[in-house]
Design an enzyme around this catalytic site. Sequence first.
Site, PDB file in Angstrom:
ATOM      1  CB  SER A 102      -0.938  -0.260   1.261  1.00  0.00           C
ATOM      2  OG  SER A 102      -2.025  -0.945   1.230  1.00  0.00           O
ATOM      3  CE  LYS A 143     -11.068  -4.700   4.335  1.00  0.00           C
ATOM      4  NZ  LYS A 143     -11.393  -5.256   3.214  1.00  0.00           N
ATOM      5  CD  GLU A 232     -29.844 -24.218   2.203  1.00  0.00           C
ATOM      6  OE1 GLU A 232     -30.750 -24.562   1.226  1.00  0.00           O
ATOM      7  OE2 GLU A 232     -30.362 -23.058   2.787  1.00  0.00           O
ATOM      8  CE1 TYR A 280      -0.875  -8.303  -2.147  1.00  0.00           C
ATOM      9  CE2 TYR A 280      -3.363  -8.225  -1.685  1.00  0.00           C
ATOM     10  CZ  TYR A 280      -1.891  -7.931  -1.254  1.00  0.00           C
ATOM     11  OH  TYR A 280      -1.711  -7.291   0.109  1.00  0.00           O
TER      12      TYR A 280
END
Length: 493
Positions: A102, A143, A232, A280
Amino acid sequence: MNLEELRLQIDEIDTELLCLFEKRMRVAAEIAKYKQENHLPVLDASREEVKLNDVASKLPEDLQDYGRTLYKELFALSRDHQRHAMQKHCGLLGRTLGHSYSPQIHGELGDYEYHLYEKEPEELDAFLKSRDFDGLNVTIPYKKAVMPYCAALSDTAKAIGSVNTLVKRTDGTLYGDNTDAFGLECLIRHNHIAVSGKKALVLGSGGTSLTACTVLKEMGAETIVVISRNGEDNYGNLSRHNDAEIIVNTTPVGMYPHNGEQAVDLRQFPHLSGVVDVIYNPIRTALLLQAEERGIPHAGGLYMLVAQAKRSSEAFMGTPIDDGEIARIEKKLRGQMQNIILVGMPGCGKTTVSQALGERLHREVIDTDAEIEKRAGMSIPDIFREFGEAHFRALETEVMGDVGKQGGKIISTGGGCVTREENYSLLHQNGVIFWIQRDLTALARDGRPLSQSGDLQEMYEKRRPCYDYFADACIDNNGTVADAVSQITEALS
């Protein structure tokens, strides 16, 4: 007055000067804020020239040149300090960040500081309330945790239920957005994977899964099924979804250092027309390698990483960035991350070319034969003599698995590594592979057991299809080493 007394006077004057210097720089920072708020440039050349002349006029003639020199440097320091004060302070917030791309990506995108903020859960509240930042990217595990601190959320963040971008607004409140959705949509569109009207499986049920479901729905997917371990729809009953046309992996399965693992076998899905993996590192996961082998359009997560950063940078700075920057930065980053791998007949010059290439590109060179000898504690001829070729090939594959996980290296391989098909994925996952070609009559034989004991022409005819299968490009090494190196660097550009 003796020398020591004079030096004491100098020290006292220096102390006064430093205090005045600090005061001046503090005021310069305040001026920077005013200039920023009123959209004024840092440099006012006409004012600086007037100031220099004024300074000179206030000094004795014999000191005027020194005074101008001093103030030129002082002005330069003040400008630098003002630019720093006017820079936005951004970064990545997470718990364990390790090596993150980043800072490099954001360094390409905008003129602002970008730091890594590793915070434990108990530190999160104080950090967010400090507002000691202008913008943040947010990653696992925060987050969702940052959402209560936001005065407002984007529609995308509300729909997904998580935030990966925080912007401090002018009133000091936080605005939360989710740019992962933009990144994933860019990734899918960039790789021409058609989603509309199709059935999609999303592997994983975490935060990125919610992002994928939102994006797929907005892109017109007809049916979206989330596959989890205990839900499920799980990995034990995938057969009910063998009509899936799109698969998006949002799990960490196959991510470094667990290269080679994959959540599903694509052979279970005969109707696939697109495979996306948000991972990545490695550049090509086992899932993507299988999609490539089967001729299915596929995409890894590096482009998504850059695209979401681009959207975050726009939010930090409040200015648009051309979408073309995504491809430029992704290409640059991929070039740094990928290995450069040399294959070819024994004695074709791989070692010599790799060393010269390493010097040219300032990259570490790994010779797989040397690694094998180090692990075995004996030379390759001795390994062949005592244990045979099958044992050597097994050691070679083990080394390929370890060095192939790495990134940004130059890897020189043994001539016969291509005879084992499993070595291809180990090398290709993070690399571009060059076949070094040289006339058979010019091949060196010393220290190469198979070259000494067999017919080189016969060996070449058997291996040629393997080299062709492994290679991304061919390099003619019948000229100089510099020529071979130039061919590789040109192919990489």
